[in-house]
Design a protein around this motif. Structure first.
Motif, short mmCIF file in Angstrom:
data_model
loop_
_atom_site.label_atom_id
_atom_site.label_comp_id
_atom_site.label_asym_id
_atom_site.label_seq_id
_atom_site.Cartn_x
_atom_site.Cartn_y
_atom_site.Cartn_z
N ALA A 166 8.40 11.80 -5.75
CA ALA A 166 7.33 11.78 -4.75
C ALA A 166 7.82 11.44 -3.35
CB ALA A 166 6.24 10.80 -5.17
N GLU A 167 8.86 10.62 -3.25
CA GLU A 167 9.34 10.23 -1.93
C GLU A 167 10.48 11.12 -1.43
OE1 GLU A 167 7.88 7.69 0.11
OE2 GLU A 167 6.43 8.26 -1.40
N GLY A 168 10.98 11.99 -2.31
CA GLY A 168 12.08 12.86 -1.92
C GLY A 168 13.35 12.11 -1.58
N GLY A 208 2.72 7.18 -7.38
CA GLY A 208 1.69 8.05 -7.95
C GLY A 208 1.00 8.91 -6.90
N GLN A 209 1.55 8.89 -5.68
CA GLN A 209 0.84 9.51 -4.57
C GLN A 209 0.52 11.00 -4.75
OE1 GLN A 209 2.71 9.22 -0.68
NE2 GLN A 209 1.83 11.21 -0.21
N LEU A 210 1.52 11.77 -5.15
CA LEU A 210 1.29 13.22 -5.18
C LEU A 210 0.21 13.57 -6.20
CD1 LEU A 210 4.92 14.63 -4.77
CD2 LEU A 210 3.35 13.75 -3.05
N ILE A 246 -0.24 -0.12 -5.46
CA ILE A 246 -1.65 0.27 -5.33
C ILE A 246 -1.68 1.37 -4.28
CG2 ILE A 246 -3.90 -0.52 -4.52
CD1 ILE A 246 -1.96 -3.34 -5.44
N GLU A 247 -2.19 2.54 -4.65
CA GLU A 247 -2.17 3.67 -3.71
C GLU A 247 -3.54 4.35 -3.60
OE1 GLU A 247 1.85 5.85 -3.63
OE2 GLU A 247 1.61 5.35 -5.74
N PRO A 248 -4.29 3.99 -2.56
CA PRO A 248 -5.53 4.73 -2.32
C PRO A 248 -5.23 6.07 -1.64
CG PRO A 248 -5.28 3.03 -0.67
CD PRO A 248 -4.12 2.89 -1.61
N GLY A 402 7.88 -8.45 6.43
CA GLY A 402 8.26 -7.13 6.93
C GLY A 402 7.26 -6.12 6.38
N GLU A 403 7.73 -4.95 5.94
CA GLU A 403 6.81 -3.90 5.49
C GLU A 403 6.07 -4.31 4.22
OE1 GLU A 403 8.63 -0.07 4.66
OE2 GLU A 403 6.90 0.47 3.43
N ILE A 404 4.74 -4.28 4.31
CA ILE A 404 3.94 -4.61 3.13
C ILE A 404 3.19 -3.37 2.65
CG2 ILE A 404 1.86 -5.45 4.34
CD1 ILE A 404 1.95 -7.85 2.29
O1 4AD Z 1 6.84 2.92 1.68
P1 4AD Z 1 6.81 3.37 0.25
O2 4AD Z 1 8.07 3.86 -0.35
O3 4AD Z 1 5.65 4.46 0.20
C1 4AD Z 1 5.28 5.19 -0.88
O4 4AD Z 1 5.74 5.10 -2.00
C2 4AD Z 1 4.12 6.11 -0.59
N1 4AD Z 1 4.09 7.14 -1.64
C3 4AD Z 1 2.85 5.33 -0.55
C4 4AD Z 1 1.64 6.18 -0.25
O5 4AD Z 1 1.48 6.62 0.87
N2 4AD Z 1 0.80 6.41 -1.23
O6 4AD Z 1 6.28 2.18 -0.66
C5 4AD Z 1 5.01 1.61 -0.42
C6 4AD Z 1 5.08 0.09 -0.54
C7 4AD Z 1 6.00 -0.58 0.48
O7 4AD Z 1 5.35 -0.77 1.70
C8 4AD Z 1 6.31 -1.89 -0.22
O8 4AD Z 1 5.22 -2.80 -0.10
C9 4AD Z 1 6.38 -1.47 -1.67
O9 4AD Z 1 5.62 -0.28 -1.80
N3 4AD Z 1 7.75 -1.23 -2.12
C10 4AD Z 1 8.46 -2.07 -2.91
N4 4AD Z 1 8.15 -3.28 -3.42
C11 4AD Z 1 9.07 -3.89 -4.18
N5 4AD Z 1 10.29 -3.36 -4.47
C12 4AD Z 1 10.65 -2.15 -3.97
N6 4AD Z 1 11.84 -1.64 -4.29
C13 4AD Z 1 9.72 -1.45 -3.15
N7 4AD Z 1 9.74 -0.26 -2.53
C14 4AD Z 1 8.54 -0.14 -1.92
#
Ligand code: 4AD
Ligand code: MG
Length: 480
Positions: A166-168, A208-210, A246-248, A402-404
């Motif tokens: 999904a993330e490529g 699970g996004q796609l 959690i992915e809305p 940082g990124e949440i």
């Molecule tokens: O930024 P990420 O990789 O985005 C996605 O997977 C998209 N498909 C989401 C979407 O748009 N539906 O991951 C989303 C979030 C990150 O911001 C972080 O909170 C968490 O997932 N995350 C992790 N948490 C713990 N361990 C890791 N290795 C993580 N990688 C991402």
């Protein structure tokens, strides 16, 4: 059977009655007062033992961490700090044999033993600290479902085994149905790992996004909440190989709607925990304060844990474009003086967590939502903006974390999406089912992903992500 939490809350109902309670001994003072805990709450129930009425053998076997069944009368307590206690009539020791070292670990897991405890499945859950952490984790999960249910989202379960990346990003764990006697072979006779799941190449899902997007294209508002897997070999305090996401995903939402949703959602969950986990948060707050004292002055948190949670929900998150953020970073003293491990050189640079934390903790001093990132550093499915240089991406950055959250408005135009996939070497044939959503009745839509453990880390004030998941999977640990 009643839990200690229920007994303490509704003690008037059982006052002067005999009841049976079960639990583990937290302490046994003066051969007379047992502090009993059953995991339902951080609070202990006091058991008063009139030792003259009890068999010496039983008294001898009661020590910190032993497990008991107690029958006794509920009476109002004379002691300070508790409303009620049990005068024991019968005590059955269900299990004992705890050494002093194990007993002290249960009461006060210290820093080095937090690591040790990850390897001691049976001890970890018996400590006050992990009891509090996992009760809060439960409350966070419950609040997630509650928020989406209130807002008319449907909970969709997406597959764990999938053919999609999904993330490529190529960070997948492969799935295989090994039949050692009959392995798929290439023409050269080598084991063919490309045909592993009943003849197909599959992996554990990274997101699970796609699949979520395909569901949103019919159900409107959906969310997923499940385990996701990343084969990135990062040994940090923010990364796990297996985490819950959690992915809305929402039809007809644009980037701004998406940011609003993310902000409302985070604030709802944090407020829920403040309202419903008071006792555990107070315990964690104290632990957090103690931990700060062990740090050099400069690194100490400016606010207490509960105070921090209150401040985060009080203010509107600061919304800043990537371009503005780069300007701020380029002009920062830190960057000019070479204080960053990765100096920021120009527009286009991927932001490291030190940069994100500078923006949140030093510059804005509040949660920040960054948006409109360069297309090269973000995933293929994000909507290309009119400038042809940036995509409608958003990251929510939190203090100390940082990124949440990471998310975006999605590219809804088939031709643009196909071009982006080609540019980023994502095979369009493998994602034919996903592209169908853009062929038939495509609509603008947006969504995001929240890493559950990052949020639990934030609300509990713990420092290592491994300590907020019951069974952490990291490059080093996967035994149980
Ligand atoms: O930024 P990420 O990789 O985005 C996605 O997977 C998209 N498909 C989401 C979407 O748009 N539906 O991951 C989303 C979030 C990150 O911001 C972080 O909170 C968490 O997932 N995350 C992790 N948490 C713990 N361990 C890791 N290795 C993580 N990688 C991402
Ligand atoms: Mg991300």
């Amino acid at each position: 059977k009643q839990t200690i939490k229920e007994i303490l809350k509704d003690y008037k109902k059982v006052l002067h009655h005999d009841i049976t309670v079960y639990g583990w001994v937290r302490s046994f003072r003066a051969n007379r007062f047992i502090a009993l805990n059953d995991g339902s709450t951080i609070n202990n129930l006091q058991i008063v033992v009139d030792f003259e009425n009890f068999d010496e053998e039983i008294i001898k076997n009661i020590s910190t961490a032993s497990s008991l069944k107690v029958i006794g009368e509920v009476v109002e307590s004379q002691g300070a700090g508790q409303s009620v206690e049990i005068v024991a009539k019968k005590i059955i020791v269900l299990g004992d044999n705890f050494t002093e070292e194990l007993q002290s670990t249960i009461l006060q897991p210290k820093k080095h033993s937090l690591e040790k405890l990850r390897e001691q499945a049976h001890l970890r859950f018996r400590t006050n600290l992990f009891g509090a952490v996992f009760r809060v984790r439960h409350a966070v999960s419950f609040a997630v479902h509650s928020f989406f249910n209130k807002n008319q989202f449907f909970y969709i379960n997406t597959p764990v085994i999938t053919g999609a990346d999904a993330e490529g990003a190529g960070e997948m764990f492969g799935v295989t149905n090994f039949d050692l006697n009959n392995m798929p072979r290439t023409e050269e006779g080598e084991i063919d790992f490309a045909q592993d799941f009943f003849g197909k190449k599959t992996n554990l899902t990274v997101s699970g996004q796609l699949e979520g997007e395909t569901a949103a294209m019919g159900l409107g508002r959906i969310y997923t909440f499940g385990p996701t897997f990343r084969a990135e070999n990062s040994n940090t305090t923010r990364h796990l190989a297996e985490f819950w996401m959690i992915e809305p995903e929402v039809a007809f939402n644009n980037l701004e709607d998406n940011i609003d949703l993310a902000e409302d959602f985070l604030k709802y969950v944090i407020q829920y925990v403040l309202d419903n986990c008071k006792d555990d948060l107070e315990f964690l707050d104290k632990r957090f304060e103690e931990e700060q004292k062990t740090k050099p002055e400069k690194e100490r948190a400016k606010e207490g844990l509960i105070e921090k949670l209150g401040n985060v929900i009080a203010k509107r998150f600061k919304r800043v474009s990537y371009t503005e953020a780069i300007e701020i970073l380029l002009n920062s003293k830190e960057n000019k003086k070479g204080k960053f491990v990765y100096p920021v050189e120009s527009w286009g640079a991927d932001l490291q967590s030190e940069h994100e934390r500078y923006l949140v903790e030093k510059h804005f001093e509040c949660p920040v939502v960054l948006f409109d990132y360069p297309k090269e550093i973000k995933a293929f499915y994000m909507k290309l903006n009119e400038d042809n240089k940036t995509v409608a991406a958003m990251d929510v950055l939190f203090p100390g974390i940082g990124e949440i959250i990471g998310g975006s408005e999605r590219e809804a135009r088939l031709d643009v999406l196909k071009q982006k996939m080609a540019d980023m070497h994502v095979d369009e044939h493998e994602l034919w089912w996903y592209l169908d959503t853009r062929k038939f009745g495509s609509v603008p839509h947006a969504g995001f992903g929240l890493g559950l453990e990052r949020l639990v880390l934030f609300v509990t004030g713990m420092t290592n992500i491994r300590d907020v998941i019951p069974f952490p999977r990291t490059p080093k640990s996967a035994e149980f």
